[in-house]
Scaffold this motif. Structure first.
Motif, PDB file in Angstrom:
ATOM      1  N   ILE A 135      24.266  37.903  61.983  1.00 33.59           N
ATOM      2  CA  ILE A 135      25.594  37.925  61.374  1.00 33.59           C
ATOM      3  C   ILE A 135      25.468  38.481  59.962  1.00 33.59           C
ATOM      4  O   ILE A 135      24.661  38.003  59.171  1.00 33.59           O
ATOM      5  CB  ILE A 135      26.202  36.511  61.312  1.00 33.59           C
ATOM      6  CG1 ILE A 135      26.337  35.925  62.712  1.00 33.59           C
ATOM      7  CG2 ILE A 135      27.555  36.539  60.591  1.00 33.59           C
ATOM      8  CD1 ILE A 135      26.661  34.440  62.733  1.00 33.59           C
ATOM      9  N   VAL A 136      26.251  39.501  59.678  1.00 32.49           N
ATOM     10  CA  VAL A 136      26.430  39.967  58.309  1.00 32.49           C
ATOM     11  C   VAL A 136      27.825  39.518  57.918  1.00 32.49           C
ATOM     12  O   VAL A 136      28.792  39.749  58.641  1.00 32.49           O
ATOM     13  CB  VAL A 136      26.287  41.496  58.186  1.00 32.49           C
ATOM     14  CG1 VAL A 136      26.671  41.974  56.792  1.00 32.49           C
ATOM     15  CG2 VAL A 136      24.859  41.921  58.513  1.00 32.49           C
ATOM     16  N   TRP A 137      27.930  38.841  56.777  1.00 36.03           N
ATOM     17  CA  TRP A 137      29.226  38.346  56.318  1.00 36.03           C
ATOM     18  C   TRP A 137      29.479  38.831  54.898  1.00 36.03           C
ATOM     19  O   TRP A 137      28.544  39.154  54.167  1.00 36.03           O
ATOM     20  CB  TRP A 137      29.286  36.811  56.365  1.00 36.03           C
ATOM     21  CG  TRP A 137      28.293  36.147  55.466  1.00 36.03           C
ATOM     22  CD1 TRP A 137      27.017  35.773  55.783  1.00 36.03           C
ATOM     23  CD2 TRP A 137      28.470  35.822  54.083  1.00 36.03           C
ATOM     24  NE1 TRP A 137      26.392  35.235  54.691  1.00 36.03           N
ATOM     25  CE2 TRP A 137      27.265  35.238  53.626  1.00 36.03           C
ATOM     26  CE3 TRP A 137      29.527  35.951  53.180  1.00 36.03           C
ATOM     27  CZ2 TRP A 137      27.106  34.805  52.313  1.00 36.03           C
ATOM     28  CZ3 TRP A 137      29.353  35.522  51.864  1.00 36.03           C
ATOM     29  CH2 TRP A 137      28.154  34.951  51.459  1.00 36.03           C
ATOM     30  N   PHE A 138      30.748  38.903  54.552  1.00 40.81           N
ATOM     31  CA  PHE A 138      31.112  39.235  53.177  1.00 40.81           C
ATOM     32  C   PHE A 138      32.474  38.655  52.859  1.00 40.81           C
ATOM     33  O   PHE A 138      33.245  38.311  53.755  1.00 40.81           O
ATOM     34  CB  PHE A 138      31.063  40.748  52.916  1.00 40.81           C
ATOM     35  CG  PHE A 138      32.007  41.569  53.745  1.00 40.81           C
ATOM     36  CD1 PHE A 138      33.327  41.763  53.353  1.00 40.81           C
ATOM     37  CD2 PHE A 138      31.578  42.155  54.922  1.00 40.81           C
ATOM     38  CE1 PHE A 138      34.195  42.530  54.119  1.00 40.81           C
ATOM     39  CE2 PHE A 138      32.433  42.924  55.691  1.00 40.81           C
ATOM     40  CZ  PHE A 138      33.746  43.113  55.291  1.00 40.81           C
ATOM     41  N   GLU A 139      32.740  38.539  51.561  1.00 43.43           N
ATOM     42  CA  GLU A 139      34.029  38.054  51.082  1.00 43.43           C
ATOM     43  C   GLU A 139      34.573  39.016  50.040  1.00 43.43           C
ATOM     44  O   GLU A 139      33.828  39.498  49.187  1.00 43.43           O
ATOM     45  CB  GLU A 139      33.901  36.657  50.476  1.00 43.43           C
ATOM     46  CG  GLU A 139      33.518  35.612  51.507  1.00 43.43           C
ATOM     47  CD  GLU A 139      33.408  34.202  50.946  1.00 43.43           C
ATOM     48  OE1 GLU A 139      33.509  34.031  49.706  1.00 43.43           O
ATOM     49  OE2 GLU A 139      33.215  33.277  51.741  1.00 43.43           O
ATOM     50  N   VAL A 140      35.874  39.292  50.150  1.00 42.86           N
ATOM     51  CA  VAL A 140      36.566  40.160  49.201  1.00 42.86           C
ATOM     52  C   VAL A 140      37.745  39.378  48.645  1.00 42.86           C
ATOM     53  O   VAL A 140      38.557  38.863  49.416  1.00 42.86           O
ATOM     54  CB  VAL A 140      37.055  41.460  49.892  1.00 42.86           C
ATOM     55  CG1 VAL A 140      37.921  42.288  48.957  1.00 42.86           C
ATOM     56  CG2 VAL A 140      35.872  42.277  50.401  1.00 42.86           C
ATOM     57  N   PRO A 141      37.848  39.278  47.320  1.00 41.56           N
ATOM     58  CA  PRO A 141      38.982  38.551  46.739  1.00 41.56           C
ATOM     59  C   PRO A 141      40.300  39.255  47.040  1.00 41.56           C
ATOM     60  O   PRO A 141      40.356  40.483  47.142  1.00 41.56           O
ATOM     61  CB  PRO A 141      38.715  38.601  45.231  1.00 41.56           C
ATOM     62  CG  PRO A 141      37.327  39.055  45.063  1.00 41.56           C
ATOM     63  CD  PRO A 141      36.942  39.793  46.303  1.00 41.56           C
ATOM     64  N   PHE A 142      41.353  38.479  47.178  1.00 39.24           N
ATOM     65  CA  PHE A 142      42.689  39.055  47.331  1.00 39.24           C
ATOM     66  C   PHE A 142      43.620  38.388  46.338  1.00 39.24           C
ATOM     67  O   PHE A 142      43.361  37.293  45.853  1.00 39.24           O
ATOM     68  CB  PHE A 142      43.210  38.898  48.765  1.00 39.24           C
ATOM     69  CG  PHE A 142      43.532  37.486  49.167  1.00 39.24           C
ATOM     70  CD1 PHE A 142      44.783  36.934  48.889  1.00 39.24           C
ATOM     71  CD2 PHE A 142      42.600  36.707  49.823  1.00 39.24           C
ATOM     72  CE1 PHE A 142      45.076  35.634  49.254  1.00 39.24           C
ATOM     73  CE2 PHE A 142      42.883  35.406  50.201  1.00 39.24           C
ATOM     74  CZ  PHE A 142      44.127  34.862  49.908  1.00 39.24           C
ATOM     75  N   SER A 143      44.688  39.081  46.045  1.00 39.88           N
ATOM     76  CA  SER A 143      45.706  38.543  45.163  1.00 39.88           C
ATOM     77  C   SER A 143      46.934  38.206  45.991  1.00 39.88           C
ATOM     78  O   SER A 143      47.268  38.915  46.945  1.00 39.88           O
ATOM     79  CB  SER A 143      46.076  39.573  44.095  1.00 39.88           C
ATOM     80  OG  SER A 143      47.198  39.116  43.368  1.00 39.88           O
ATOM     81  N   SER A 144      47.610  37.150  45.626  1.00 38.32           N
ATOM     82  CA  SER A 144      48.862  36.820  46.302  1.00 38.32           C
ATOM     83  C   SER A 144      50.037  37.548  45.661  1.00 38.32           C
ATOM     84  O   SER A 144      51.167  37.398  46.089  1.00 38.32           O
ATOM     85  CB  SER A 144      49.092  35.308  46.292  1.00 38.32           C
ATOM     86  OG  SER A 144      49.051  34.828  44.964  1.00 38.32           O
ATOM     87  N   HIS A 145      49.748  38.374  44.629  1.00 40.87           N
ATOM     88  CA  HIS A 145      50.786  39.152  43.959  1.00 40.87           C
ATOM     89  C   HIS A 145      50.602  40.621  44.322  1.00 40.87           C
ATOM     90  O   HIS A 145      49.571  41.209  43.988  1.00 40.87           O
ATOM     91  CB  HIS A 145      50.701  38.989  42.444  1.00 40.87           C
ATOM     92  CG  HIS A 145      50.799  37.568  42.010  1.00 40.87           C
ATOM     93  ND1 HIS A 145      51.958  36.836  42.110  1.00 40.87           N
ATOM     94  CD2 HIS A 145      49.870  36.735  41.494  1.00 40.87           C
ATOM     95  CE1 HIS A 145      51.743  35.618  41.656  1.00 40.87           C
ATOM     96  NE2 HIS A 145      50.476  35.522  41.289  1.00 40.87           N
ATOM     97  N   PRO A 146      51.578  41.259  45.003  1.00 43.26           N
ATOM     98  CA  PRO A 146      51.434  42.674  45.374  1.00 43.26           C
ATOM     99  C   PRO A 146      51.146  43.548  44.162  1.00 43.26           C
ATOM    100  O   PRO A 146      51.709  43.348  43.088  1.00 43.26           O
ATOM    101  CB  PRO A 146      52.807  43.006  45.969  1.00 43.26           C
ATOM    102  CG  PRO A 146      53.377  41.694  46.400  1.00 43.26           C
ATOM    103  CD  PRO A 146      52.843  40.679  45.431  1.00 43.26           C
TER     104      PRO A 146
END
Length: 154
Positions: A135-146
């Motif tokens: 398994i290769v995993w990663f996380e990318v931050p997201f914003s709840s503001h467009p």
């Protein structure tokens, strides 16, 4: 959105380990994340790119890309998408290999920059083995503001 301690599983998709399936993985990722985050969320492009790179690696560098003597695919790759309170978490599961993922391509190499992109764009990433699965995993931050590209989620 999930609170700070929970993970919301968005879905998973298993598919034959053929290069043509990389486009399906990208489409699945974009469609799933657009429904969860909104189609204009700035994280979607980054996640889609990294899915393309990690799925391609799984197909090219593990038994997931194997075929039978007639050329019919017999390997499989699974893509799982989830949200934490501030990140999109992706796991790409393949049929494993003894090799450790390489992160440092030579400047003259034509290929080999997929995991370098993952390490450069993702806020966290790693790999693990479970029985015959890698398994290769990663996380990318997201914003709840467009339109917010900070990834702060606030």
């Amino acid at each position: 959105m999930p609170d700070a301690t929970e993970t919301q599983v968005l879905g998973a998709m298993s598919f034959p380990g053929t290069p043509a399936q990389v486009a399906h993985a990208r489409t699945y990722t974009r469609t799933t994340l657009a429904k969860a985050l909104g189609p204009e969320n700035s994280a979607i492009d980054d996640v889609e790119l990294l899915v393309s790179e990690t799925v391609t690696n799984a197909i090219l560098h593990t038994p997931s890309g194997r075929t039978d003597p007639t050329g019919r695919p017999i390997g499989e790759v699974t893509l799982a998408l989830a949200l934490t309170s501030r990140t999109v978490r992706v796991e790409v599961m393949d049929e494993g290999t003894a090799a450790v993922p390489e992160l440092h391509p030579s400047p003259c190499d034509e290929h080999g920059r997929g995991l370098w992109l993952v390490a450069s764009i993702a806020s966290a990433w790693g790999h693990k083995r479970h029985e015959s699965t890698a398994i290769v995993w990663f996380e990318v931050p997201f914003s709840s503001h467009p339109g917010d590209v900070s990834g702060s989620g606030d």
